[in-house]
Design an enzyme around this catalytic site. Sequence first.
Site, short mmCIF file in Angstrom:
data_model
loop_
_atom_site.label_atom_id
_atom_site.label_comp_id
_atom_site.label_asym_id
_atom_site.label_seq_id
_atom_site.Cartn_x
_atom_site.Cartn_y
_atom_site.Cartn_z
CG ASN A 220 -8.40 -12.10 -13.30
OD1 ASN A 220 -9.45 -12.73 -13.37
ND2 ASN A 220 -8.30 -10.93 -12.66
CE LYS A 299 -3.26 -4.74 -33.18
NZ LYS A 299 -3.81 -5.61 -34.26
CG ASP A 318 -7.35 -2.97 -1.21
OD1 ASP A 318 -8.51 -3.44 -1.11
OD2 ASP A 318 -6.34 -3.57 -0.79
CB ILE A 319 -12.68 -2.45 -4.27
CG1 ILE A 319 -12.33 -1.86 -5.63
CG2 ILE A 319 -14.18 -2.33 -4.00
CD1 ILE A 319 -12.90 -2.62 -6.81
CG LEU A 320 -12.05 -6.32 1.16
CD1 LEU A 320 -13.54 -6.35 1.46
CD2 LEU A 320 -11.49 -7.73 1.05
CE LYS A 350 -7.68 -10.10 -0.48
NZ LYS A 350 -8.05 -10.71 -1.79
#
Length: 417
Positions: A220, A299, A318-320, A350
Amino acid sequence: MSALLDLQGKRLVLGLSGGIACYKSAELVRLLTKAGAEVQVVMTEAAAEFITPVTMQALSGRPVVTSQWDAREPNNMAHINLSREADAIVIAPASADCIAKLAQGRADDLLSLMCLARPWTAGDQRCPLLIAPAMNREMWAHPATQRNVAQVVADGAQLLGPGHGDQACGEVGDGRMLEPAELLEDIVAAFQPKRLAGKTLLITAGPTFEAIDPVRGITNLSSGKMGFALARAAREAGAQVTLVAGPVSLPTPRGVQRIDVRSARQMHDTVLPLAPRHDVFVATAAVADWRPATLAEHKIKKDGKKQAPTFELTENPDILAAVAALRGAKPYCVGFAAESENLLEHARAKLKRKGIPLIVGNLGPATFGRDDNALLLVDATTQQALPADGGTADKLSLARLLVADIAARLQAAHHPA
C-alpha cells in the site's frame, strides 16, 4: 519529518572548545537558527585555532565572545550574563580538556567559568548543560576521561554522543562528535516534556509487502512517516522505544531501537513476543489484510494470450487484536485506522472489534506519503480532533500531541479519579 521552528524563542549559548570538530559547529549554528533559536557563540582560545570567530559571527548574527575580560558587557561579567539569559548551554565540541575542567570545577577561561556560574541547584532546569564530546578514540576510552564524564553527568549535564566512525587522525572508533543534524535532534528533545519517562513503547510503522512471486507483491501507499514521527516523539518524551518497521526508506529516529520486517506475518511474529515487555503498543503500520495463499516460485510471465493470472488470497494475522487478547501482562493498546470514508463510524467499529481503549483515525488517501496530517482520537465515549482547530499539522507536531494524550490516559488509568 522535523517540525518547523522547533526551537522558536529559545536562547542558546553554543560553546566551542578546541578540536577539529569545530568545523561541524558552523553547520550546527545554521541548523539551530533555522529551527528558530537565538544562538550566542562562546569560543575558547583553542577553538579559534580551528575556526574563526568571524565565521561563527556571520552564521549566528551575533558577536562571538571569546574572553572573560570582554569589556563590551556593561558590568564586565559575561560569565554571569550569558548563563542567566540562556535557556541552555551546549558545548559542541567538548574536548577532553574541557570535560576535565567541568568535572573539576575549574574556571580558567570564559566557557568553563560560564558553566560553573550557570544555575545548577538540584531540580533547577533554567539552564541545562548539554555536552557533545569530540576526541580521539583512545582519549575517549581513557579511564580519566570516563571518570570525568561520569562526574559531569552526575553533576547534571546531559551527554550528547559521542558517535562512532572515522576520525581526523585516521583511526576509527568512539569519540567523534555527532553530526549537526543528530545534535539538533537531541537538543530539540532536551526541551520536550518527559511525559513518558520510565515507560517502554512498541510501535509498528509503514506498509507490509505480501509477495506474489519473487519480484511482485501486494502493498500500500503508507510511507511510515507518522509511525517514525511517533517513535521520535515518544523518545523525546523520555520513553524507551522499539520500532518495528515495514519496508520504508526513512532514517531511524535517534535513540530508537529499530527492527525491519517485510510481511505481515514477519511483523506479527516480531511483535507478539515483544508486546508483553512494553507498557504501550501503538499499531501505526498499515498492515495488509490479505496475502496470496501460495507464492509462485518464479516470476509470473505474460503468456501472449492477454489473460491475467489469478491467485487465491488468504487472511493475514491480526496483530493488534492478538496483542489486545494477550493474557497476563499486556501493553496499553493504541490502534490506527486509515479509512477512505466515514472515518468516525469505521474507527469506532474498529475500536470495538479489536477490544482496545483508543483508536487514532485518519483518511489514508489524504495522508499517505505526505508530511502533514489530521487525526481523530476515538475512545469508547468520546472523539477528539488533532489538531484541535480541525486543520492539519506536520506529523511530528501531531505525534507530540498524541504522545501527550497517551501519557494523560496512562496517568488516568493508574490514578483514577
